[in-house]
Design a protein around this motif. Structure first.
Motif, PDB file in Angstrom:
ATOM      1  N   ARG A  62       2.436 -28.387 -21.234  1.00 30.57           N
ATOM      2  CA  ARG A  62       3.024 -28.771 -22.514  1.00 30.57           C
ATOM      3  C   ARG A  62       2.035 -28.547 -23.649  1.00 30.57           C
ATOM      4  O   ARG A  62       0.849 -28.887 -23.531  1.00 30.57           O
ATOM      5  N   ALA A 108       7.268 -19.123 -22.534  1.00 35.89           N
ATOM      6  CA  ALA A 108       8.419 -19.647 -21.788  1.00 35.89           C
ATOM      7  C   ALA A 108       8.460 -19.126 -20.350  1.00 35.89           C
ATOM      8  O   ALA A 108       8.872 -19.852 -19.431  1.00 35.89           O
ATOM      9  N   THR A 164      12.050 -26.629 -25.965  1.00 30.62           N
ATOM     10  CA  THR A 164      10.924 -25.800 -26.409  1.00 30.62           C
ATOM     11  C   THR A 164      11.279 -25.101 -27.719  1.00 30.62           C
ATOM     12  O   THR A 164      12.443 -24.800 -27.989  1.00 30.62           O
ATOM     13  N   GLY A 165      10.259 -24.871 -28.541  1.00 29.70           N
ATOM     14  CA  GLY A 165      10.460 -24.229 -29.833  1.00 29.70           C
ATOM     15  C   GLY A 165      11.134 -25.113 -30.858  1.00 29.70           C
ATOM     16  O   GLY A 165      11.614 -24.622 -31.882  1.00 29.70           O
ATOM     17  N   GLU A 166      11.136 -26.421 -30.629  1.00 29.05           N
ATOM     18  CA  GLU A 166      11.858 -27.337 -31.509  1.00 29.05           C
ATOM     19  C   GLU A 166      10.922 -28.063 -32.466  1.00 29.05           C
ATOM     20  O   GLU A 166       9.724 -28.221 -32.202  1.00 29.05           O
ATOM     21  N   THR A 210       6.212 -25.421 -22.303  1.00 30.04           N
ATOM     22  CA  THR A 210       6.978 -25.705 -23.511  1.00 30.04           C
ATOM     23  C   THR A 210       6.033 -25.881 -24.688  1.00 30.04           C
ATOM     24  O   THR A 210       4.927 -26.410 -24.544  1.00 30.04           O
ATOM     25  N   VAL A 211       6.488 -25.420 -25.849  1.00 27.13           N
ATOM     26  CA  VAL A 211       5.697 -25.526 -27.075  1.00 27.13           C
ATOM     27  C   VAL A 211       6.609 -26.096 -28.147  1.00 27.13           C
ATOM     28  O   VAL A 211       7.611 -25.481 -28.521  1.00 27.13           O
ATOM     29  N   ASN A 212       6.286 -27.293 -28.611  1.00 28.63           N
ATOM     30  CA  ASN A 212       7.110 -27.976 -29.598  1.00 28.63           C
ATOM     31  C   ASN A 212       6.261 -28.513 -30.729  1.00 28.63           C
ATOM     32  O   ASN A 212       5.028 -28.495 -30.677  1.00 28.63           O
ATOM     33  N   CYS A 213       6.954 -29.002 -31.733  1.00 29.50           N
ATOM     34  CA  CYS A 213       6.305 -29.440 -32.960  1.00 29.50           C
ATOM     35  C   CYS A 213       6.898 -30.789 -33.378  1.00 29.50           C
ATOM     36  O   CYS A 213       8.108 -30.983 -33.251  1.00 29.50           O
ATOM     37  N   ALA A 227       6.299 -20.529 -28.427  1.00 28.14           N
ATOM     38  CA  ALA A 227       7.253 -21.048 -27.438  1.00 28.14           C
ATOM     39  C   ALA A 227       7.921 -19.919 -26.669  1.00 28.14           C
ATOM     40  O   ALA A 227       8.082 -19.994 -25.442  1.00 28.14           O
ATOM     41  N   THR A 246       4.804 -22.355 -33.966  1.00 25.58           N
ATOM     42  CA  THR A 246       5.332 -23.045 -32.780  1.00 25.58           C
ATOM     43  C   THR A 246       6.434 -22.233 -32.126  1.00 25.58           C
ATOM     44  O   THR A 246       6.449 -22.033 -30.902  1.00 25.58           O
ATOM     45  N   LYS A 247       7.383 -21.788 -32.916  1.00 24.69           N
ATOM     46  CA  LYS A 247       8.528 -21.056 -32.374  1.00 24.69           C
ATOM     47  C   LYS A 247       8.091 -19.736 -31.739  1.00 24.69           C
ATOM     48  O   LYS A 247       8.611 -19.332 -30.693  1.00 24.69           O
TER      49      LYS A 247
END
Length: 250
Positions: free
Chosen positions: A137, A175, A236-238, A180-183, A171, A167-168
């Protein structure tokens, strides 16, 4: 339930504020934690002591994470102390409390903010992309200002807005490894960084928040820890807004 027991977490900017709250909440959830900090050694060591009291491994490492060697030092220490990195929270950053119109903003202020808020995330997340384990994460701390702007703080808003698109992008890249990569995008938070404006105009600030209160550091740490957990494995990407609804207001 969070699935964090034995996970190895690294948090930048963790000697105070949201970073401190996040490191301790991760520890309460069972994760081992690395506490990255710039200069506040005593405060960072206090976080380490509190985390160890919760029965997890913890260490503190001073590093200027806006530089490649500083970021490398932080990650190398985590690899040595914890044996790997499963979770990385990019929290280090600054906000200049003085209102400065763009027409009068000095190059030095712009460069300092971009370096501290954006370059530091590039340097650390680049390493996280290499070293975070598959299924890991990454959470990046942006701001409401990055979504709707902030007059007289254009440097801060620009740096935090860039983190959202960053971030997006990352992500999608990670993937395939199930990373997962989120903000998170906090609004006003009752921390030392905004102590002065809160002292001067807390009433008007709270009036602009639908929930009617300024967030605590724990209010922001909770959603970060959620994004680090197995409960958020399909997110992810959120951008998760943590601002009491203030982003909905003009």
């Amino acid at each position: 339930m969070l699935g964090l027991r034995g996970r190895r977490a690294l948090v930048s900017g963790a000697s105070r504020g949201v970073g401190r709250a996040t490191a301790l909440m991760l520890a309460r959830a069972g994760a081992d934690v690395g506490v990255g900090y710039a200069t506040r050694e005593a405060e960072a060591n206090e976080v380490v002591g509190l985390a160890r009291d919760l029965g997890v491994r913890a260490f503190a490492q001073a590093a200027d994470v806006s530089t490649p060697w500083g970021a490398e030092m932080l990650f190398e220490r985590c690899l040595v102390e914890l044996g790997g990195v499963d979770v990385f929270v990019a929290n280090a950053g600054i906000w200049v409390p003085d209102d400065v119109p763009l027409a009068g903003m000095a190059d030095a202020q712009w460069e300092r903010t971009i370096t501290a808020n954006l370059t530091s995330v590039f340097q650390t997340v680049r390493l996280a992309a290499r070293f975070v384990t598959d299924g890991g994460r990454i959470v990046i701390v942006s701001s409401t200002a990055g979504q709707r702007g902030e007059a007289f703080h254009a440097d801060y808003a620009a740096s935090k807005g860039a983190l959202i698109s960053f971030t997006k992008s990352v992500a999608v890249e990670l993937a395939e490894r199930d990373v997962t990569v989120n903000c998170v995008a906090p609004g006003w938070i009752d921390t030392e960084m905004i102590e002065r404006p809160l002292a001067e105009r807390r009433g008007p600030i709270e009036a602009g928040i639908p929930l009617g209160r300024v967030a605590s550091a724990d209010d922001v740490a909770g959603p970060i820890v959620f994004l680090c957990s197995t409960l958020a494995r399909h997110v992810t990407g959120e951008v998760l807004n943590v601002n009491g609804g203030s982003v909905l207001c003009g």
